[in-house]
Design a protein around this motif. Structure first.
Motif: not given
Length: 137
Positions: A8-25
């Protein structure tokens, strides 16, 4: 039980959003996740990947004006499925019905646990879909 080998590859400029999405996965049992913060980094990883990504999750704002995301993700052999979120902030061309199985566009500012779980049940049919899910903040 989830397929632990999915990439899975997550792309977002905001670090907080990337981490939040990663935690959901992570809540769903997926851990082979590469978070990136720029469109250039995303394009490089996709181009030089040794094996295809099973899912690319990207904020539509990252490619605004630089790239037609649905076409790029649909036509790229290194991307099996894609989820584009925050779609209301940029103009995206309509996706034909035959492509909607591989490229999903959401107008939500950020994916939630239920939308990720729905997407993953398309990619990993062994993943049980739980009717009600709660999200971690």
């Amino acid at each position: 039980m989830s397929n632990k080998t999915l990439r899975i590859l997550i792309a977002d400029e905001q670090h907080f959003y990337r981490m939040k999405i990663e935690r959901l996965f992570n809540q769903l049992g997926f851990y082979r996740i590469a978070p990136v913060h720029s469109l250039e980094e995303l394009l490089t990883l996709i181009e030089y990947a040794s094996e295809p990504f099973d899912l690319v999750v990207i904020n539509a704002v990252m490619a605004a004006g630089a790239l037609n995301l649905p076409d790029y993700l649909r036509d790229n052999r290194q991307v099996r499925h894609a989820m584009i979120y925050n779609g209301q902030s940029v103009t995206l061309s309509p996706i034909p019905a035959c492509v909607q199985q591989t490229v999903q566009i959401s107008h939500a500012p950020l994916p939630d646990l239920s939308s990720i779980q729905r997407q993953m049940t398309l990619i990993d049919p062994q993943l049980p879909f739980i009717g009600t899910v709660t999200s971690v903040r």
